[in-house]
Each structure stands twice: as structure tokens, then as C-alpha cells.
Motif scaffolding. Structure first.
Motif, mmCIF file in Angstrom:
data_model
loop_
_atom_site.group_PDB
_atom_site.id
_atom_site.type_symbol
_atom_site.label_atom_id
_atom_site.label_comp_id
_atom_site.label_asym_id
_atom_site.label_seq_id
_atom_site.Cartn_x
_atom_site.Cartn_y
_atom_site.Cartn_z
ATOM 1 N N ALA A 14 74.897 41.271 -80.658
ATOM 2 C CA ALA A 14 74.576 39.983 -80.025
ATOM 3 C C ALA A 14 73.536 40.159 -78.924
ATOM 4 O O ALA A 14 73.606 41.102 -78.141
ATOM 5 C CB ALA A 14 75.844 39.383 -79.419
ATOM 6 N N THR A 36 73.073 34.915 -90.899
ATOM 7 C CA THR A 36 74.452 35.058 -91.397
ATOM 8 C C THR A 36 75.486 34.833 -90.289
ATOM 9 O O THR A 36 76.621 34.456 -90.566
ATOM 10 C CB THR A 36 74.678 36.440 -92.048
ATOM 11 N N ARG A 92 77.224 27.043 -81.529
ATOM 12 C CA ARG A 92 76.721 27.843 -80.391
ATOM 13 C C ARG A 92 77.615 27.727 -79.164
ATOM 14 O O ARG A 92 77.407 28.425 -78.176
ATOM 15 C CB ARG A 92 75.289 27.421 -80.020
ATOM 16 N N VAL A 100 84.740 33.880 -82.931
ATOM 17 C CA VAL A 100 84.021 34.268 -84.158
ATOM 18 C C VAL A 100 84.267 35.719 -84.587
ATOM 19 O O VAL A 100 84.402 36.001 -85.787
ATOM 20 C CB VAL A 100 82.509 33.923 -84.056
ATOM 21 N N SER A 101 84.371 36.642 -83.625
ATOM 22 C CA SER A 101 84.581 38.043 -84.029
ATOM 23 C C SER A 101 85.969 38.257 -84.625
ATOM 24 O O SER A 101 86.185 39.211 -85.372
ATOM 25 C CB SER A 101 84.381 38.986 -82.850
ATOM 26 N N ARG A 110 84.932 37.710 -95.444
ATOM 27 C CA ARG A 110 83.652 38.394 -95.656
ATOM 28 C C ARG A 110 83.272 38.386 -97.133
ATOM 29 O O ARG A 110 82.111 38.228 -97.490
ATOM 30 C CB ARG A 110 83.699 39.835 -95.117
ATOM 31 N N ASP A 133 75.769 43.238 -90.841
ATOM 32 C CA ASP A 133 76.057 44.081 -92.006
ATOM 33 C C ASP A 133 75.020 43.926 -93.113
ATOM 34 O O ASP A 133 75.250 44.330 -94.238
ATOM 35 C CB ASP A 133 77.426 43.696 -92.590
ATOM 36 N N GLN A 134 73.890 43.316 -92.796
ATOM 37 C CA GLN A 134 72.959 42.965 -93.871
ATOM 38 C C GLN A 134 72.316 44.197 -94.520
ATOM 39 O O GLN A 134 72.258 44.304 -95.734
ATOM 40 C CB GLN A 134 71.885 41.994 -93.353
ATOM 41 N N ARG A 182 82.857 41.034 -77.978
ATOM 42 C CA ARG A 182 82.411 40.967 -79.376
ATOM 43 C C ARG A 182 81.854 42.317 -79.851
ATOM 44 O O ARG A 182 82.093 42.730 -80.979
ATOM 45 C CB ARG A 182 81.383 39.852 -79.551
ATOM 46 N N ASP A 186 83.328 43.920 -83.079
ATOM 47 C CA ASP A 186 82.400 44.058 -84.219
ATOM 48 C C ASP A 186 82.180 45.524 -84.611
ATOM 49 O O ASP A 186 81.927 45.831 -85.769
ATOM 50 C CB ASP A 186 81.031 43.421 -83.902
HETATM 51 O O1 DC Z 1 74.681 36.883 -84.625
HETATM 52 P P1 DC Z 1 75.742 35.997 -84.002
HETATM 53 O O2 DC Z 1 76.019 36.309 -82.555
HETATM 54 O O3 DC Z 1 75.459 34.550 -84.224
HETATM 55 O O4 DC Z 1 77.080 36.348 -84.827
HETATM 56 C C1 DC Z 1 78.310 35.784 -84.491
HETATM 57 C C2 DC Z 1 79.457 36.668 -84.908
HETATM 58 O O5 DC Z 1 79.585 36.699 -86.328
HETATM 59 C C3 DC Z 1 79.434 38.117 -84.457
HETATM 60 O O6 DC Z 1 80.095 38.321 -83.248
HETATM 61 C C4 DC Z 1 80.091 38.882 -85.589
HETATM 62 C C5 DC Z 1 79.968 37.991 -86.790
HETATM 63 N N1 DC Z 1 79.009 38.416 -87.815
HETATM 64 C C6 DC Z 1 79.411 39.362 -88.722
HETATM 65 O O7 DC Z 1 80.530 39.873 -88.621
HETATM 66 N N2 DC Z 1 78.596 39.707 -89.759
HETATM 67 C C7 DC Z 1 77.367 39.156 -89.868
HETATM 68 N N3 DC Z 1 76.588 39.489 -90.899
HETATM 69 C C8 DC Z 1 76.923 38.216 -88.921
HETATM 70 C C9 DC Z 1 77.765 37.872 -87.884
#
Ligand code: DC
Length: 227
Positions: A14, A36, A92, A100-101, A110, A133-134, A182, A186
Motif C-alpha cells: 500500500a 485488483t 476508499r 480489506v486485508s 481469491r 499477487d499479480q 495491512r 498481507d
Molecule cells: O492496493 P490496495 O491498497 O487498494 O489493496 C487493498 C487490499 O486488497 C490490500 O490490503 C490487500 C488486498 N489485495 C490483495 O490481497 N491482492 C491483490 N491483488 C490486491 C489487493
């Protein structure tokens, strides 16, 4: 003849600037940017606004399948829709960021989103995809992958500024705590933890402008495309 589906990935924590530079890179390449994080944030909205336990992965995945999360690609940046409703601003908010985490750690959630992300790639000849994780899990075959890092103070200041632009006044300390919490969740979760993908180009964005970071990325992508 097989059609090429090129995907270029940007992973990182983040506040490292992923979303901003991913959008800029996509614009320069004349293609779409897949945010994502917005998809995971929409699941957090399901949890907070529709009363689904953030610890219950099975229930969240079922609610996700029932409501549907998708992008409206006609808008710039693309809007994120939950059950057809635009939740781009809601995702947001800080109460969503703090959940979110938790929702993102569930393999059931997922699995559904990763399938959608690969379909989005398959539907176009080129895509810039950003998220934790992309490059490591979703598109490990991406020909050019980036990993962004930045110093904590810089990451916090960026998030505070971003929230201000969206009309939320928040304490610096609250935002920093949210980022640290987070980061911890994460990078320590079992399913697809945040890591630097093998072979990724690592960029420290702390003292670089958006243009400088995007220039580095664009050069790497264009030199791949010209081979
Ligand atoms: O990029 P971001 O801060 O908007 O993402 C929000 C949350 O989503 C982040 O804390 C972890 C999760 N996330 C994830 O686990 N895998 C992703 N590909 C994108 C985000």
C-alpha cells in the motif's frame, strides 16, 4: 495463428504508488489498467455494508458470486460495480481499508477474483495489472513484471493526500497504523502473500515522480515489445 495476450504486472504494498503509475503506464500504452485492490475492496464493502462476517471466506465467496463485482471499462478510471452499483468512492473509505486485508486472506475469495482477473486478461490483447499477487501468482508468465517499494513516511503521506482529495480528513497516525497493519496481514497470510516476484524489476518510488517511475516501466515494456 494464436492471438497474443500481453500482461504487464505491478506488485507492491500500500502507498508505493502502484495504482497511479499503473494507470499512467496503461494510458501511455493505449490499454486498460486492472486495479485488483478495488476488487478486494468491493468484497470488504459486501462485508461491512451487507453484514457478512469478514472471517467467513465461504460466505463472502457466495455473496460475491450472488452480487457480482465487475468494472465499467467505459469510465476513466474504470468504475467498480457491486451488484451493478458504483462503489468506486465507498471502497476508499478508511472503514473499508481496515477490513480489506481480512477478507483478502481467504482462498475461497481469491479463487473467484483470480479467475475474473485472468478472464479480463484473456479478453484483450494487452493489459497492465496491478496488485499484490499479480506477478507472483495470477500472471507468473507475464513477460515484464515490476515490484514497487517506498519508505513508510512517503507511503503514509501519499495515502493521506489521496484521502484528502476524496474528501476525508484523517490523522497521519491513523493512516500509518492502517498501512502497517495491512503490511503485516498481507505479507504473513498463507494464500498468496505479498512477495517480490522472481525476476521482477524492483523500483524504489520514494524520491521519484510519477513520470520518472512510469518512464522506467515504459522503457522496459517497449524494449520487450520491440524484440
Ligand atoms: O492496493 P490496495 O491498497 O487498494 O489493496 C487493498 C487490499 O486488497 C490490500 O490490503 C490487500 C488486498 N489485495 C490483495 O490481497 N491482492 C491483490 N491483488 C490486491 C489487493
Amino acid at each position: 495463428m494464436t492471438t497474443q495476450h500481453y500482461v504487464f504486472t505491478i506488485d507492491g504494498a500500500a502507498g508505493t504508488g502502484k495504482t497511479t503509475v499503473a494507470r499512467e503506464l496503461a494510458k501511455r500504452l493505449g490499454t486498460n489498467c486492472l486495479d485488483t485492490g478495488a476488487m478486494y475492496r468491493a468484497i470488504a464493502v459486501i462485508s461491512v455494508d451487507h453484514g457478512v462476517d469478514p472471517e467467513d471466506g465461504v460466505a463472502l465467496a457466495a455473496a460475491l458470486e450472488a452480487r457480482g463485482v465487475r468494472f465499467d471499462w467505459e469510465q476513466e478510471p474504470p468504475a467498480i460495480l457491486l451488484g451493478g452499483k458504483d462503489v468506486s468512492k465507498r471502497i476508499r473509505d478508511l472503514d473499508i481499508s481496515s477490513v480489506v486485508s481480512i477478507v483478502a486472506k481467504h482462498p475461497e475469495v481469491r479463487k473467484v477474483l483470480v479467475k475474473q482477473q485472468r478472464k479480463i486478461r484473456d479478453d484483450r490483447s494487452m493489459l497492465v495489472a496491478e496488485g499484490r499477487d499479480q506477478g507472483s501468482v495470477v500472471f507468473p508468465d507475464a513477460p515484464v513484471r515490476f515490484f514497487l517499494v517506498a519508505e513508510m513516511d512517503e507511503r503514509t503521506n501519499r495515502r493521506v493526500k489521496q484521502l484528502k482529495q476524496l474528501g476525508s480528513e484523517v490523522e497521519l497516525e491513523t493512516v500509518q497504523q492502517d498501512i502497517q497493519a495491512r503490511d503485516h496481514l498481507d505479507s504473513t497470510r498463507e494464500a498468496s502473500p505479498l512477495i517480490c516476484p522472481d525476476g521482477a524489476i524492483r523500483i524504489d518510488t520514494s524520491n521519484k515522480t510519477i513520470e520518472e517511475v512510469t518512464d522506467i516501466m515504459e522503457d522496459a515494456v517497449r524494449s520487450f515489445l520491440s524484440v
